[in-house]
Design a protein around this motif. Structure first.
Motif, PDB file in Angstrom:
ATOM      1  N   GLY A  74       0.816  -1.210   0.000  1.00 41.07           N
ATOM      2  CA  GLY A  74       0.000   0.000   0.000  1.00 41.07           C
ATOM      3  C   GLY A  74       0.847   1.256   0.000  1.00 41.07           C
ATOM      4  N   GLY A  75       1.963   1.231   0.731  1.00 37.30           N
ATOM      5  CA  GLY A  75       2.871   2.366   0.746  1.00 37.30           C
ATOM      6  C   GLY A  75       3.555   2.568  -0.587  1.00 37.30           C
ATOM      7  N   GLN A  76       3.903   1.465  -1.269  1.00 28.07           N
ATOM      8  CA  GLN A  76       4.499   1.570  -2.600  1.00 28.07           C
ATOM      9  C   GLN A  76       3.522   2.197  -3.588  1.00 28.07           C
ATOM     10  OE1 GLN A  76       5.528  -2.528  -3.332  1.00 28.07           O
ATOM     11  NE2 GLN A  76       7.584  -2.313  -2.491  1.00 28.07           N
ATOM     12  N   ILE A  77       2.253   1.798  -3.509  1.00 27.19           N
ATOM     13  CA  ILE A  77       1.225   2.377  -4.382  1.00 27.19           C
ATOM     14  C   ILE A  77       1.131   3.879  -4.146  1.00 27.19           C
ATOM     15  CG2 ILE A  77      -1.258   2.466  -4.840  1.00 27.19           C
ATOM     16  CD1 ILE A  77      -1.335  -0.544  -4.178  1.00 27.19           C
ATOM     17  N   MET A  78       1.143   4.289  -2.889  1.00 27.95           N
ATOM     18  CA  MET A  78       1.073   5.713  -2.565  1.00 27.95           C
ATOM     19  C   MET A  78       2.242   6.475  -3.186  1.00 27.95           C
ATOM     20  SD  MET A  78      -0.160   5.837   1.418  1.00 27.95           S
ATOM     21  CE  MET A  78       0.023   7.626   1.434  1.00 27.95           C
ATOM     22  N   ASN A  79       3.432   5.918  -3.082  1.00 28.61           N
ATOM     23  CA  ASN A  79       4.609   6.588  -3.654  1.00 28.61           C
ATOM     24  C   ASN A  79       4.481   6.748  -5.160  1.00 28.61           C
ATOM     25  OD1 ASN A  79       5.910   6.896  -1.188  1.00 28.61           O
ATOM     26  ND2 ASN A  79       6.970   4.926  -1.342  1.00 28.61           N
ATOM     27  N   ASP A  80       3.994   5.692  -5.826  1.00 31.77           N
ATOM     28  CA  ASP A  80       3.845   5.761  -7.285  1.00 31.77           C
ATOM     29  C   ASP A  80       2.773   6.763  -7.691  1.00 31.77           C
ATOM     30  OD1 ASP A  80       5.848   3.946  -8.134  1.00 31.77           O
ATOM     31  OD2 ASP A  80       4.583   2.252  -7.602  1.00 31.77           O
ATOM     32  N   LEU A  81       1.691   6.818  -6.941  1.00 28.11           N
ATOM     33  CA  LEU A  81       0.651   7.804  -7.221  1.00 28.11           C
ATOM     34  C   LEU A  81       1.182   9.221  -6.996  1.00 28.11           C
ATOM     35  CD1 LEU A  81      -2.353   5.996  -5.504  1.00 28.11           C
ATOM     36  CD2 LEU A  81      -2.203   6.515  -7.945  1.00 28.11           C
ATOM     37  N   LYS A  82       1.919   9.408  -5.911  1.00 26.57           N
ATOM     38  CA  LYS A  82       2.460  10.728  -5.589  1.00 26.57           C
ATOM     39  C   LYS A  82       3.425  11.210  -6.664  1.00 26.57           C
ATOM     40  CE  LYS A  82       4.772  13.235  -1.840  1.00 26.57           C
ATOM     41  NZ  LYS A  82       5.357  13.104  -0.468  1.00 26.57           N
ATOM     42  N   ASN A  83       4.216  10.290  -7.210  1.00 27.93           N
ATOM     43  CA  ASN A  83       5.215  10.664  -8.213  1.00 27.93           C
ATOM     44  C   ASN A  83       4.609  11.173  -9.522  1.00 27.93           C
ATOM     45  OD1 ASN A  83       7.340  10.035  -6.511  1.00 27.93           O
ATOM     46  ND2 ASN A  83       7.585   7.958  -7.300  1.00 27.93           N
ATOM     47  N   THR A  84       3.309  10.943  -9.722  1.00 26.53           N
ATOM     48  CA  THR A  84       2.661  11.468 -10.925  1.00 26.53           C
ATOM     49  C   THR A  84       2.451  12.978 -10.850  1.00 26.53           C
ATOM     50  OG1 THR A  84       0.385  11.205 -10.087  1.00 26.53           O
ATOM     51  CG2 THR A  84       1.401   9.289 -11.191  1.00 26.53           C
ATOM     52  N   GLY A  85       2.429  13.511  -9.646  1.00 30.54           N
ATOM     53  CA  GLY A  85       2.136  14.931  -9.468  1.00 30.54           C
ATOM     54  C   GLY A  85       0.681  15.277  -9.663  1.00 30.54           C
ATOM     55  N   LEU A  86      -0.185  14.268  -9.702  1.00 29.78           N
ATOM     56  CA  LEU A  86      -1.605  14.481 -10.017  1.00 29.78           C
ATOM     57  C   LEU A  86      -2.533  14.261  -8.827  1.00 29.78           C
ATOM     58  CD1 LEU A  86      -1.658  12.528 -13.420  1.00 29.78           C
ATOM     59  CD2 LEU A  86      -1.653  15.019 -13.130  1.00 29.78           C
ATOM     60  N   VAL A  87      -1.974  14.057  -7.629  1.00 27.36           N
ATOM     61  CA  VAL A  87      -2.811  13.615  -6.510  1.00 27.36           C
ATOM     62  C   VAL A  87      -2.496  14.371  -5.225  1.00 27.36           C
ATOM     63  CG1 VAL A  87      -1.195  11.782  -5.808  1.00 27.36           C
ATOM     64  CG2 VAL A  87      -3.640  11.514  -5.333  1.00 27.36           C
ATOM     65  N   ASN A  88      -3.537  14.536  -4.417  1.00 24.89           N
ATOM     66  CA  ASN A  88      -3.412  14.993  -3.033  1.00 24.89           C
ATOM     67  C   ASN A  88      -3.910  13.881  -2.122  1.00 24.89           C
ATOM     68  OD1 ASN A  88      -2.538  17.706  -3.471  1.00 24.89           O
ATOM     69  ND2 ASN A  88      -4.657  18.296  -3.968  1.00 24.89           N
ATOM     70  N   PHE A  89      -3.129  13.479  -1.149  1.00 28.72           N
ATOM     71  CA  PHE A  89      -3.582  12.493  -0.170  1.00 28.72           C
ATOM     72  C   PHE A  89      -4.255  13.238   0.978  1.00 28.72           C
ATOM     73  CE2 PHE A  89       0.271  10.046  -1.796  1.00 28.72           C
ATOM     74  CZ  PHE A  89      -0.501   9.294  -2.682  1.00 28.72           C
ATOM     75  N   VAL A  90      -5.557  13.034   1.107  1.00 26.20           N
ATOM     76  CA  VAL A  90      -6.305  13.756   2.142  1.00 26.20           C
ATOM     77  C   VAL A  90      -6.643  12.878   3.331  1.00 26.20           C
ATOM     78  CG1 VAL A  90      -7.253  15.366   0.460  1.00 26.20           C
ATOM     79  CG2 VAL A  90      -8.536  13.295   1.033  1.00 26.20           C
ATOM     80  N   ALA A  91      -6.552  11.541   3.165  1.00 27.39           N
ATOM     81  CA  ALA A  91      -6.873  10.638   4.272  1.00 27.39           C
ATOM     82  C   ALA A  91      -6.062   9.363   4.144  1.00 27.39           C
ATOM     83  CB  ALA A  91      -8.369  10.308   4.286  1.00 27.39           C
ATOM     84  N   LEU A  92      -5.611   8.858   5.287  1.00 29.83           N
ATOM     85  CA  LEU A  92      -4.857   7.609   5.367  1.00 29.83           C
ATOM     86  C   LEU A  92      -5.599   6.651   6.278  1.00 29.83           C
ATOM     87  CD1 LEU A  92      -1.257   9.055   5.986  1.00 29.83           C
ATOM     88  CD2 LEU A  92      -2.407   8.663   3.799  1.00 29.83           C
ATOM     89  N   CYS A  93      -5.735   5.407   5.825  1.00 31.53           N
ATOM     90  CA  CYS A  93      -6.464   4.422   6.610  1.00 31.53           C
ATOM     91  C   CYS A  93      -5.715   3.099   6.607  1.00 31.53           C
ATOM     92  CB  CYS A  93      -7.874   4.237   6.052  1.00 31.53           C
ATOM     93  SG  CYS A  93      -8.907   3.091   6.992  1.00 31.53           S
ATOM     94  N   ASP A  94      -5.481   2.553   7.786  1.00 28.58           N
ATOM     95  CA  ASP A  94      -4.835   1.255   7.915  1.00 28.58           C
ATOM     96  C   ASP A  94      -5.237   0.667   9.257  1.00 28.58           C
ATOM     97  OD1 ASP A  94      -2.160  -0.065   6.361  1.00 28.58           O
ATOM     98  OD2 ASP A  94      -2.545  -0.805   8.388  1.00 28.58           O
ATOM     99  N   THR A  95      -5.400  -0.648   9.308  1.00 26.39           N
ATOM    100  CA  THR A  95      -5.797  -1.280  10.561  1.00 26.39           C
ATOM    101  C   THR A  95      -4.681  -1.269  11.596  1.00 26.39           C
ATOM    102  OG1 THR A  95      -5.248  -3.441   9.633  1.00 26.39           O
ATOM    103  CG2 THR A  95      -7.563  -2.759   9.544  1.00 26.39           C
ATOM    104  N   ASP A  96      -3.451  -0.967  11.171  1.00 30.61           N
ATOM    105  CA  ASP A  96      -2.335  -0.822  12.110  1.00 30.61           C
ATOM    106  C   ASP A  96      -1.623   0.489  11.809  1.00 30.61           C
ATOM    107  OD1 ASP A  96      -0.217  -1.020  13.842  1.00 30.61           O
ATOM    108  OD2 ASP A  96       0.183  -3.136  13.402  1.00 30.61           O
ATOM    109  N   MET A  97      -2.061   1.547  12.488  1.00 34.76           N
ATOM    110  CA  MET A  97      -1.490   2.869  12.245  1.00 34.76           C
ATOM    111  C   MET A  97      -0.264   3.143  13.103  1.00 34.76           C
ATOM    112  SD  MET A  97      -3.181   4.300   9.813  1.00 34.76           S
ATOM    113  CE  MET A  97      -3.227   6.080   9.833  1.00 34.76           C
ATOM    114  N   GLY A  98       0.227   2.124  13.810  1.00 29.41           N
ATOM    115  CA  GLY A  98       1.408   2.321  14.643  1.00 29.41           C
ATOM    116  C   GLY A  98       2.547   1.410  14.264  1.00 29.41           C
ATOM    117  N   ALA A  99       2.402   0.637  13.189  1.00 27.94           N
ATOM    118  CA  ALA A  99       3.451  -0.283  12.762  1.00 27.94           C
ATOM    119  C   ALA A  99       4.540   0.481  12.009  1.00 27.94           C
ATOM    120  CB  ALA A  99       2.870  -1.370  11.875  1.00 27.94           C
ATOM    121  N   ALA A 100       5.735  -0.068  11.997  1.00 33.44           N
ATOM    122  CA  ALA A 100       6.861   0.595  11.339  1.00 33.44           C
ATOM    123  C   ALA A 100       6.574   0.850   9.865  1.00 33.44           C
ATOM    124  CB  ALA A 100       8.122  -0.255  11.503  1.00 33.44           C
ATOM    125  N   HIS A 101       5.902  -0.100   9.204  1.00 35.01           N
ATOM    126  CA  HIS A 101       5.673   0.049   7.765  1.00 35.01           C
ATOM    127  C   HIS A 101       4.587   1.066   7.439  1.00 35.01           C
ATOM    128  CE1 HIS A 101       2.981  -3.211   9.111  1.00 35.01           C
ATOM    129  NE2 HIS A 101       2.150  -2.766   8.193  1.00 35.01           N
TER     130      HIS A 101
END
Length: 493
Positions: A74-101
């Motif tokens: 999921g983090g890799q997908i976010m990086n690839d989306l961000k690299n397009t310059g076409l997106v704003n991330f307004v919300a992050l959701c994960d069942t473990d928001m305290g894990a290192a990854h």
């Protein structure tokens, strides 16, 4: 789960159920979009004037996105989306928001609002984003994606689309109903592999294909496990940062164990799709679409090594048989996985290379194997060798390739990578190249293959009725076990 957690779940389930039930009606009555696009919404129609898809972002704006699954893949997908310059991330959701990854994604996007439950994300922020990325385990793709589409959100979903045949069918139907942009994450479908196969097929270079070998012989997480095991691992203490109940989503209850999370879910029939679901979308995608294969009429587990009822085999050879399609002959696609289950290769094959663009697994490694992942396509006159993801085909042996050189058509370059293609589709500027009508049937092929692995038996499939005709249990497993109580509504959207 303690009494406090149980009470919290009971208190939140009821309003969430009411919310979900209203979602389809809400979108049917009026499409709710962010205020900045309220008067800029466009529609794409075919030659008959039929509505194909709604575009909800004006070209000058970036796509506001909520990300479900923000660690590992999921983090890799976010990086690839961000690299397009076409997106704003307004919300992050994960069942473990305290894990290192997941902390890496959180720290990189400090302004994005944070959630542990995707249902709460939609409850509180429905009007603040245009699209959703789904980078969660295979089995949890379905409820997130279905809810997103029912709320009029465009969706980018990691491959495969879902874990069961029926879930994929429901997602395809919902995409048609809600007319949003949809993209499955087999990124090679926007790279040279896609455009070359399309051009070579249209030019008649690839024709009269009768047999295809698809292979992935690298080490998998479950290789070496005790194949006599018939019980799931014992429960362990749930990490304090993990919402285990929400992690399970629609799946039947399992006690927490570290061998269920962080990529380990791929090992189990209840949670993942094994090597086939993981790599098939990167190997079989181009020939599946451009040879118009659709669904097979038979899946035969030719070889199963280390069969086990709860996790995937140590090795498998599956023969998928597809019927004639117009003037195209019958095709048998034979899938090989397992460290030593190497397919026969034709004379003049040469060496196999590992595509340098393949994303690393969550453990950071891509393991080379005796034969790197790829495909061999046998036609009446020619043999083609291909790799995976964006790797292009070559004609073998070399002397035959030289003879064909002057006949090969020019291959157009991709106008956008897979992530930009999706975001541009949200803006109405392109069509998704791996939309659910394309990636759905491909994913259903994988679900049939994993059923053959799981039951270790030949399956005969009626393509028109979409039923398995020779095995009652297998036919029932097209739908699978019912969802857990409180999660049924996602199957009704």
């Amino acid at each position: 789960m303690g009494k406090k957690s149980e009470k919290k779940q009971l208190n939140t389930n009821s309003p969430r159920r009411d919310f979900i039930k209203k979602s389809a009606l809400t979108f049917g009555a009026i499409t709710i979009v962010p205020s900045h696009v309220l008067f800029a919404k466009s529609e794409l129609r075919n030659a008959k004037g039929e509505l194909l898809r709604r575009a909800s972002v004006v070209p000058s704006d970036k796509v506001n996105m909520a990300c479900c699954g923000i660690g590992n893949r999921g983090g890799q997908i976010m990086n690839d989306l961000k690299n397009t310059g076409l997106v704003n991330f307004v919300a992050l959701c994960d069942t473990d928001m305290g894990a290192a990854h997941t902390l890496k994604s959180i720290e990189a996007n400090p302004r994005a609002k944070r959630f542990q439950d995707f249902r709460e994300l939609f409850d509180k922020m429905e009007n603040e984003f245009d699209a959703v990325s789904v980078g969660t385990p295979d089995f949890s793709h379905f409820p997130i994606t279905m809810l997103a589409m029912s709320k009029g959100k465009h969706v980018y979903v990691e491959k495969p689309l879902a874990r069961t045949f029926n879930e994929v069918e429901l997602l395809m139907n919902a995409a048609k109903k809600y007319k949003v942009a949809t993209q499955m994450g087999n990124q090679g479908h926007s790279e040279a592999n896609y455009f070359q196969f399309k051009a070579w097929t249209e030019a008649g270079i690839i024709k009269d294909v009768t047999n295809i070998t698809a292979h992935m012989n690298g080490r998998r997480r479950w290789h070496g496990w005790d194949t006599s095991m018939t019980n799931f691992p014992k429960g362990e203490t749930i990490p304090e940062t993990l919402d285990w109940d929400t992690w399970l989503t629609t799946a039947q209850h399992h006690n927490y164990n570290k061998d269920f999370i962080n990529g380990q879910w791929r090992c189990w029939y209840d949670f993942g799709m094994g090597a086939l679901g993981d790599w098939g979308a990167h190997i079989m995608d181009s020939f599946h679409e451009f040879l118009d294969l659709g669904l097979p009429y038979e899946v035969n587990p030719v070889h199963i090594e280390g069969h086990n009822p709860i996790f995937f085999p140590q090795a498998s050879t599956l023969a998928f048989k597809f019927p004639k399609r117009g003037k195209m002959p019958k095709v048998t696609v034979t899938w090989y996985d397992g460290l030593n289950n190497i397919p026969e290769i034709p004379e003049g094959y040469g060496t196999s290379k590992l595509d340098s663009n393949i994303p690393a697994a969550s453990n950071g490694k891509i393991q080379p194997s005796a034969l790197n992942p790829g495909k061999i396509i046998y036609s009446k006159d020619l043999i083609f060798k291909g790799g995976t993801h964006g790797s292009t085909l070559s004609i073998i042996p070399e002397d035959k390739a030289k003879d064909m050189q002057s006949k090969l058509p020019e291959v157009p370059k991709s106008p956008s990578n897979h992530f930009a293609n999706f975001l541009l589709a949200c803006k109405g500027e392109e069509e998704c190249r791996s939309s659910f009508d394309v990636s759905g049937p491909l994913s259903q092929v994988f679900t049939l293959g994993t059923l053959a692995q799981r039951l270790n038996t030949k399956l005969k499939f009626n393509r028109k009725k979409k039923k398995i005709t020779n095995n009652k249990l297998a036919n029932q497993l097209l739908v699978g076990a019912p969802p857990r109580k409180g999660w049924e509504e996602f199957y009704k959207l």
